[in-house]
Design an enzyme around this catalytic site. Structure first.
Site, PDB file in Angstrom:
ATOM      1  N   ARG A  17      25.036  -6.430  21.272  1.00  0.00           N
ATOM      2  CA  ARG A  17      25.277  -5.968  19.647  1.00  0.00           C
ATOM      3  C   ARG A  17      26.516  -6.215  19.103  1.00  0.00           C
ATOM      4  O   ARG A  17      26.856  -5.128  18.378  1.00  0.00           O
ATOM      5  CB  ARG A  17      24.480  -4.635  19.787  1.00  0.00           C
ATOM      6  N   ARG A  37      26.319  -2.604  13.295  1.00  0.00           N
ATOM      7  CA  ARG A  37      26.502  -1.724  12.361  1.00  0.00           C
ATOM      8  C   ARG A  37      27.900  -1.013  12.588  1.00  0.00           C
ATOM      9  O   ARG A  37      28.352  -0.168  11.682  1.00  0.00           O
ATOM     10  CB  ARG A  37      25.466  -0.415  12.415  1.00  0.00           C
ATOM     11  N   ARG A  80      24.842  -6.436   5.162  1.00  0.00           N
ATOM     12  CA  ARG A  80      23.341  -6.050   5.324  1.00  0.00           C
ATOM     13  C   ARG A  80      22.952  -5.390   4.085  1.00  0.00           C
ATOM     14  O   ARG A  80      21.684  -5.643   3.469  1.00  0.00           O
ATOM     15  CB  ARG A  80      23.168  -5.017   6.454  1.00  0.00           C
ATOM     16  N   ASP A 114      16.462 -10.553  16.004  1.00  0.00           N
ATOM     17  CA  ASP A 114      15.746  -9.212  16.684  1.00  0.00           C
ATOM     18  C   ASP A 114      14.696  -9.682  17.513  1.00  0.00           C
ATOM     19  O   ASP A 114      14.134 -10.779  17.576  1.00  0.00           O
ATOM     20  CB  ASP A 114      15.148  -8.431  15.613  1.00  0.00           C
ATOM     21  N   TYR A 133       6.133  -2.853  22.125  1.00  0.00           N
ATOM     22  CA  TYR A 133       5.959  -2.722  20.733  1.00  0.00           C
ATOM     23  C   TYR A 133       4.589  -3.107  20.110  1.00  0.00           C
ATOM     24  O   TYR A 133       4.261  -2.523  19.222  1.00  0.00           O
ATOM     25  CB  TYR A 133       7.175  -3.412  20.207  1.00  0.00           C
TER      26      TYR A 133
END
Length: 353
Positions: free
Chosen positions: A27, A31, A40, A77, A154
């Site tokens: 990552r 963020r 973003r 992702d 998921y």
């Protein structure tokens, strides 16, 4: 052969000699960087960012402009495959990923198609090609996918989960159906990663985020077996050099020996396993990637440097170590602390080579 100015990562993954231990961070594009947050917001949403090759390229490059990292990793992702299968991925504010159409019965499993990576997931391949052009051979590009088991969690739960009642219900109650779903998902991952390699990914990583929630027997049957199937079917050479494959099961320290027999080149190790123990288990079969606790980045640069020294010492002398966090960098980390980590790895590791 594609000329690489810095090929430390690829050499370390193949246990070839290097001058310093290469480092990248899971990552690393994300963020915690203000420039990422700005991009973003320009994109509109996380998925819009992923599906815009130009912006995905931009955020992939952002950490490399700040830190002397030894690799870029594709910004994307793990849930792109189930989204391309028609499950309707969306992100609920503060709740993480969700699917409009989870896969919870035999009809849903049977109706799943295997996506064509160049058409259904063409935006990912376009991003890879853009990133390779932008990198200009400075460092290698890592492509990735979720593991079949992790993707299936998921797909069946419809979102992230604490106890995994639906997928474990299917695994125990209808193991035949679970295997059908995993076989389809594995076939999709093979096509997806091979397309990434053709587009220019120079190493690939399979993220098995939820393998650690399984018992040893179920891990082997429902997670590792499918990752091994993928490894066997991957393109292992492109542009005149080997394409290393990294497997990473979070919470999978107890299975490192079994994972090392899968045919992969390297194993990711989280911070709950000491690298010295991991190295004893796998011998010289595979390289190891990891494994400092991401929360070390909340401490001071001096403490970060000391912790880096401990991880390097725990791996010891010789090649075959790629320095990384034991999982992804947290969103509220100070970027200066990430820089302290990268610099410490490069400054402290030459004595081990």
């Amino acid at each position: 052969m594609a000329v690489l100015k810095n090929d430390r990562l690829l050499r370390a993954l193949l246990r070839e000699p290097v001058d310093v231990t290469p480092v990248w961070m899971m990552r690393q594009a994300g963020r915690y960087l203000p420039e990422y947050r700005e991009t973003r917001s320009k994109a509109g949403s996380f998925m819009d960012l992923c599906m815009n090759p130009e912006l995905a390229c931009e955020v992939t490059m952002q950490p490399l402009r700040r830190f002397p990292l030894d690799a870029a990793i594709l910004f994307s992702d793990i849930l792109t495959i189930p989204d391309a299968m028609g499950l309707g991925l969306y992100f609920a504010e503060g709740e993480g990923p969700r699917f409009h159409h989870p896969v919870q019965n035999e009809a849903a499993v049977k109706s799943l198609g295997v996506p064509d990576p160049e058409t259904d997931l063409g935006y990912v391949m376009d991003a890879i090609r853009a990133i390779r052009r932008e990198l200009k051979g400075s460092v290698p590009l890592i492509g990735f996918s979720g593991s079949p088991w992790t993707l299936a969690t998921y797909m069946v739960e419809g979102s992230s989960s604490k106890n995994f009642p639906k997928i474990k219900g299917m695994m125990f109650g209808r193991p035949d159906l679970m295997h059908q779903l995993l076989a389809k998902t594995a076939a999709a991952v093979v096509l997806y990663l091979n397309a990434q390699i053709s587009a220019g990914a120079q190493a690939v990583m399979i993220f098995d985020t939820w393998g650690g929630v399984l018992s040893p027997a179920d891990y082997r049957a429902f997670s590792l077996a499918y990752m091994q199937r993928i490894v066997e079917e991957l393109t292992r050479e492109n542009e005149g050099r080997r394409v290393p494959v990294i497997l990473f099961t979070k919470g999978g320290g107890q299975w490192l020996e079994a994972m090392a027999q899968s045919g992969c080149d390297a194993l990711g190790v989280d911070w709950t396993t000491d690298l010295a123990d991991a190295r004893k288990l796998v011998g010289d079969r595979v390289a190891l990637q990891g494994n400092i606790d991401p929360c070390i980045l909340y401490s001071s640069p001096e403490q970060i440097r000391a912790a880096v020294g401990q991880v390097l010492a725990s791996y010891g002398n010789g090649s075959g170590h790629v320095f990384n966090l034991g999982h992804g960098i947290h969103p509220d980390v100070n970027p200066d602390h990430a820089l302290a980590l990268v610099k410490a790895v490069h400054e402290l590791s030459p004595e081990y080579h």
